[in-house]
Design an enzyme around this catalytic site. Structure first.
Site, PDB file in Angstrom:
ATOM      1  N   THR A  42      -9.704   2.090   9.454  1.00 49.96           N
ATOM      2  CA  THR A  42      -8.829   2.729  10.449  1.00 49.96           C
ATOM      3  C   THR A  42      -9.205   4.182  10.755  1.00 49.96           C
ATOM      4  O   THR A  42      -8.899   4.676  11.834  1.00 49.96           O
ATOM      5  CB  THR A  42      -7.368   2.717   9.960  1.00 49.96           C
ATOM      6  OG1 THR A  42      -7.308   3.328   8.674  1.00 49.96           O
ATOM      7  CG2 THR A  42      -6.831   1.304   9.882  1.00 49.96           C
ATOM      8  N   ASP A  43      -9.851   4.847   9.784  1.00 53.16           N
ATOM      9  CA  ASP A  43     -10.040   6.297   9.942  1.00 53.16           C
ATOM     10  C   ASP A  43     -10.748   6.688  11.234  1.00 53.16           C
ATOM     11  O   ASP A  43     -10.385   7.663  11.884  1.00 53.16           O
ATOM     12  CB  ASP A  43     -10.809   6.875   8.751  1.00 53.16           C
ATOM     13  CG  ASP A  43     -10.047   6.734   7.443  1.00 53.16           C
ATOM     14  OD1 ASP A  43      -8.869   6.323   7.489  1.00 53.16           O
ATOM     15  OD2 ASP A  43     -10.618   7.027   6.381  1.00 53.16           O
ATOM     16  N   THR A  81     -10.652  -1.218   4.855  1.00 49.10           N
ATOM     17  CA  THR A  81      -9.666  -1.857   3.990  1.00 49.10           C
ATOM     18  C   THR A  81      -9.377  -3.294   4.416  1.00 49.10           C
ATOM     19  O   THR A  81      -9.137  -4.160   3.583  1.00 49.10           O
ATOM     20  CB  THR A  81      -8.351  -1.031   4.021  1.00 49.10           C
ATOM     21  OG1 THR A  81      -8.678   0.305   3.685  1.00 49.10           O
ATOM     22  CG2 THR A  81      -7.328  -1.560   3.058  1.00 49.10           C
ATOM     23  N   LYS A 121      -5.686   7.682  15.600  1.00 45.19           N
ATOM     24  CA  LYS A 121      -4.989   7.576  14.322  1.00 45.19           C
ATOM     25  C   LYS A 121      -4.224   8.878  14.114  1.00 45.19           C
ATOM     26  O   LYS A 121      -4.820   9.952  14.137  1.00 45.19           O
ATOM     27  CB  LYS A 121      -5.990   7.345  13.183  1.00 45.19           C
ATOM     28  CG  LYS A 121      -5.323   7.143  11.835  1.00 45.19           C
ATOM     29  CD  LYS A 121      -6.300   6.697  10.750  1.00 45.19           C
ATOM     30  CE  LYS A 121      -5.555   6.518   9.435  1.00 45.19           C
ATOM     31  NZ  LYS A 121      -6.350   5.963   8.355  1.00 45.19           N
TER      32      LYS A 121
HETATM   33  N1  ASP Z   1     -10.981   4.826   4.600  1.00 43.23           N
HETATM   34  C1  ASP Z   1     -10.779   3.536   5.225  1.00 43.23           C
HETATM   35  C2  ASP Z   1     -11.666   3.448   6.442  1.00 43.23           C
HETATM   36  O1  ASP Z   1     -11.427   3.980   7.449  1.00 43.23           O
HETATM   37  C3  ASP Z   1      -9.379   3.348   5.555  1.00 43.23           C
HETATM   38  C4  ASP Z   1      -9.039   2.020   6.166  1.00 43.23           C
HETATM   39  O2  ASP Z   1      -9.793   1.090   6.216  1.00 43.23           O
HETATM   40  O3  ASP Z   1      -7.926   1.932   6.638  1.00 43.23           O
HETATM   41  O4  ASP Z   1     -12.644   2.806   6.400  1.00 43.23           O
END
Ligand code: ASP
Length: 465
Positions: free
Chosen positions: A186-187, A110, A265
């Site tokens: 983040t995942d 993201t 996370k």
């Molecule tokens: N689904 C995304 C990822 O981990 C979520 C994010 O970027 O926060 O790539």
């Protein structure tokens, strides 16, 4: 990417696409739609590959997006066509000889996206000019050089990407950058943080992983603050370790720097989702100020000595134990040629008796089996209960308070570094090299505030006015 952009039904499948075909509509058509739920006028937006097959998405003239379910559409007619511009206005990133040089390596997620306000489409923002256009404060912090390594959501990161990222990080350090920032979804950021912690050892400068829970088009986005604080910590901060820099509290007061091997996370959507487990965070950071919370960190150095060991044996796995697990799970892994298994066991590090014979067979086949905990906090202690002792006798090796995902990454790395030497792998696994196992855990670290309890509410009311 180009082929996808040209696809007239971009992201539409199934019944939603049938409706478009029936009325001769493509993406970017301005349409008037009559539905059982009212009339709408707007622009048909492209959708992402993962969106559902049931809805068409229109950007209304009011600026809001609306999802129209395929089976409510009575009529749809094209009144115009207006294709989006994918380009973010680029501004020259001003460089200042007095600023530190920071390398930003992009992997996707993201943080690497922003929404085009006009069209509602999510588009990548990545060149220094685009970043400067979106977050101009960055130019007051450092001179930024960006390199896009991948453009993936983080579930698509894996060993292949870890190796490239580790090599590129090492390169940036040797080239003389004062800090490295890694933009990441983040995942699975904590997996990659662990991989970098083992693959890039004793870096002389900070290596900061950063992401965002909400994309930069949303008023509540954490992208700019995270990027600002991460760039500051990378360019000016004194801690030369692999760290994750994300929102600390629920509000936008400061960011926390978490050690790359002790972070996870912990919430699917809130911005303060990353938490240090088994310890407290390394530092707090807000623009222009870094406050260490611990003192056991490695300081920044002027040399360029960094040990890059980019290796990973993919024949490793992480198995989350559950009551009733059968031996055939472990047997199947051994038969398939896995060379290492990390178990996330219950309590102090337990599994049921049903799988003992399979653990024995694994040992006979030369498969290394390690024990970690589902509780996240606390240490594997296999001498306390009889079960623990029995499992130890089967050759299962306890990993103190190493987090399960970290142990999985470390085992893949250790087997990759010493493919022919199981004893060296065991020695590496049971020696802490990047803070993945600690002597003790702070007594108050795990007391994550639990809302709804009178004394916690009372405390919160005092702190949050
Ligand atoms: N689904 C995304 C990822 O981990 C979520 C994010 O970027 O926060 O790539």
């Amino acid at each position: 990417m180009n082929a996808a952009k040209k696809d007239p039904f971009r992201g539409y499948r199934g019944p939603a696409r049938e409706v478009m075909e029936r009325f001769g509509i493509t993406v970017w058509c301005e349409v008037q739609a009559k539905t059982t739920r009212g009339d709408f006028e707007g622009l048909v937006l492209p959708r992402s590959e993962t969106s559902d097959e049931l809805h068409l998405v229109l950007k209304l003239t009011s600026g809001y997006n609306v999802g129209i379910r395929h089976d409510t559409v009575l009529e749809m007619s094209k009144v115009g066509y207006r294709e989006a511009h994918y380009q973010i206005p680029e501004k020259d990133f001003p460089t200042d000889p007095g600023h530190p040089e920071v390398k930003l390596l992009g992997t996707g997620g993201t943080i690497a996206s922003r929404l085009d306000y006009r069209t509602g489409a999510v588009i990548p923002a990545f060149s220094p000019g685009e970043l400067y256009g979106s977050v101009p404060e960055l130019a007051d912090i450092c001179n930024l050089e960006t390199e896009k390594l991948f453009g993936v959501f983080s579930e698509n990161m894996g060993p292949e990407q870890y190796l490239i990222l580790a090599e590129k990080t090492g390169e940036a350090i040797r080239e003389g950058f004062d800090g490295v920032v890694v933009g990441h979804g983040t995942d699975t950021m904590h997996h990659t943080a662990a991989a970098l912690s083992f693959m890039v050892q004793r870096p002389p400068v900070p290596i900061i992983m950063v992401g965002s829970q909400r994309s930069s088009d949303r008023p509540s986005s954490d992208a700019a603050q995270n990027l600002i604080n991460a760039s500051w910590a990378a360019g000016h901060g004194p801690i030369a370790e692999v760290m994750v820099c994300m929102f600390g509290p629920t509000s936008d007061l400061y960011n926390l720097l978490h050690r790359g091997t002790r972070v996870r996370k912990m919430h699917s959507s809130v911005r303060s989702t990353f938490r240090t487990l088994g310890d407290i965070p390394l530092a707090m950071v807000e623009k222009g100020r870094l406050t260490p919370l611990k003192d056991d960190w490695r300081p920044r150095r002027d040399d360029r000595d960094v040990l890059v060991q980019a290796a990973f044996d993919e024949r490793v796995t992480l198995t989350y134990y559950y009551p009733g697990m059968n031996a055939d799970i472990v047997d199947a892994l051994v038969e398939k040629g896995y060379r290492g298994i990390v178990i996330a066991g219950t309590g102090l590090g337990h599994v049921n008796r049903l799988i003992y014979p399979a653990l024995e067979r694994a040992r006979e086949a030369g498969v290394q089996v390690y024990m970690t905990l589902q509780t996240f906090w606390g240490f594997v202690q296999m001498h306390v209960y009889e079960t623990g002792r029995e499992i130890l006798e089967l050759g299962v090796i306890p990993l103190a308070n190493m987090l399960p995902e970290v142990a999985y990454i470390k085992l893949g790395w250790a087997l990759g570094v010493h493919p022919e030497d199981p004893e060296k792998v065991k020695e590496l696994m049971t020696t802490s090299i990047a803070g993945e196992m600690t002597q003790r855990e702070p007594h108050d670290g795990y007391l994550i505030l639990q809302g709804g309890i009178p004394e916690v509410q009372e405390f919160l009311e005092k702190v949050w006015r």
